[in-house]
Design a protein around this motif. Sequence first.
Motif, PDB file in Angstrom:
ATOM      1  N   ASP A  82       0.856  -1.175   0.000  1.00  0.00           N
ATOM      2  CA  ASP A  82       0.000   0.000   0.000  1.00  0.00           C
ATOM      3  C   ASP A  82       0.901   1.238   0.000  1.00  0.00           C
TER       4      ASP A  82
ATOM      5  N   ASP B  98       2.276   2.017   3.462  1.00  0.00           N
ATOM      6  CA  ASP B  98       3.069   1.046   4.226  1.00  0.00           C
ATOM      7  C   ASP B  98       4.459   1.616   4.468  1.00  0.00           C
TER       8      ASP B  98
ATOM      9  N   PHE C 275       3.529   4.582  13.155  1.00  0.00           N
ATOM     10  CA  PHE C 275       2.062   4.596  13.134  1.00  0.00           C
ATOM     11  C   PHE C 275       1.480   5.962  13.509  1.00  0.00           C
TER      12      PHE C 275
ATOM     13  N   GLU D 278      -2.353   7.231   7.964  1.00  0.00           N
ATOM     14  CA  GLU D 278      -2.711   6.352   6.856  1.00  0.00           C
ATOM     15  C   GLU D 278      -1.916   5.047   6.844  1.00  0.00           C
ATOM     16  N   THR D 279      -0.860   4.974   7.611  1.00  0.00           N
ATOM     17  CA  THR D 279      -0.057   3.754   7.646  1.00  0.00           C
ATOM     18  C   THR D 279      -0.812   2.664   8.397  1.00  0.00           C
ATOM     19  N   GLN D 280      -1.045   1.551   7.711  1.00  0.00           N
ATOM     20  CA  GLN D 280      -1.729   0.399   8.310  1.00  0.00           C
ATOM     21  C   GLN D 280      -0.798  -0.788   8.497  1.00  0.00           C
ATOM     22  N   ARG D 281       0.392  -0.744   7.878  1.00  0.00           N
ATOM     23  CA  ARG D 281       1.305  -1.888   7.944  1.00  0.00           C
ATOM     24  C   ARG D 281       2.741  -1.393   7.989  1.00  0.00           C
TER      25      ARG D 281
ATOM     26  N   ASP E 294       0.747  -5.233  11.472  1.00  0.00           N
ATOM     27  CA  ASP E 294      -0.403  -4.429  11.059  1.00  0.00           C
ATOM     28  C   ASP E 294      -0.912  -3.592  12.216  1.00  0.00           C
ATOM     29  N   ARG E 295      -1.496  -2.444  11.875  1.00  0.00           N
ATOM     30  CA  ARG E 295      -1.969  -1.495  12.887  1.00  0.00           C
ATOM     31  C   ARG E 295      -2.974  -2.134  13.848  1.00  0.00           C
ATOM     32  N   GLU E 296      -3.911  -2.918  13.341  1.00  0.00           N
ATOM     33  CA  GLU E 296      -4.915  -3.496  14.234  1.00  0.00           C
ATOM     34  C   GLU E 296      -4.295  -4.406  15.283  1.00  0.00           C
ATOM     35  N   GLU E 297      -3.120  -4.972  14.981  1.00  0.00           N
ATOM     36  CA  GLU E 297      -2.429  -5.784  15.977  1.00  0.00           C
ATOM     37  C   GLU E 297      -1.876  -4.921  17.096  1.00  0.00           C
TER      38      GLU E 297
END
Length: 191
Positions: free
Chosen positions: A105, A108, A138, A142-145, A185-188
């Motif tokens: 992305d 990233d 982070f 916009e950075t998710q990974r 990943d951000r959700e982690e």
Amino acid sequence: MTGPRQTATSGYDYVTTTDSGTSIAFREVSVERDLGRLHTWLNSDHVLPYWTQNDPLPQVRDTIDERAADETQTLYIGYLDHVPMSYWESYWAQEDRIGEYYDADPADQGIHLLIGPPEYLGQGYAPALIEAMVAFQFQHPETQRIVTEPDSRNERAIRAFESAGFERVGTVDLPDKTGQLMFRDREEVAA
């Protein structure tokens, strides 16, 4: 220019404190300020097998100047309790060669790092340092990974990234190494 272990207390781009009270900070590389320590670190026995940049000082200067001028990455010196002890490259993965090896992305980010002074090796500092850099990266909403690709022979680095929440996703054959591609990943981070 400073020595490889000089202490500094200001001018950081990012500072955090661990639960145990250890200060971790990052500031952008200054070639004039950091050339000596980077040359020393890049020529250290524990770094050479993975970075293979045992170049003379003028060539290290040229390499760092070139990297610092690259707008797709930012170079940092990492500090532990205000002592410089690590070198970091934070980069936009899609613009880096690693972007050719997975569906990157545009937001990233990636990490390259080395621990400089050997007395910091094997002390358990690396996961907290990596966590701090991930939190810093982070901050870009916009950075998710975050990605990394340590040399697949460097189990110590791979374990440190795993301890900091990265997952192995496969190996990649790069021009200078076989890398262990890893994602965080951000959700982690939020979980």
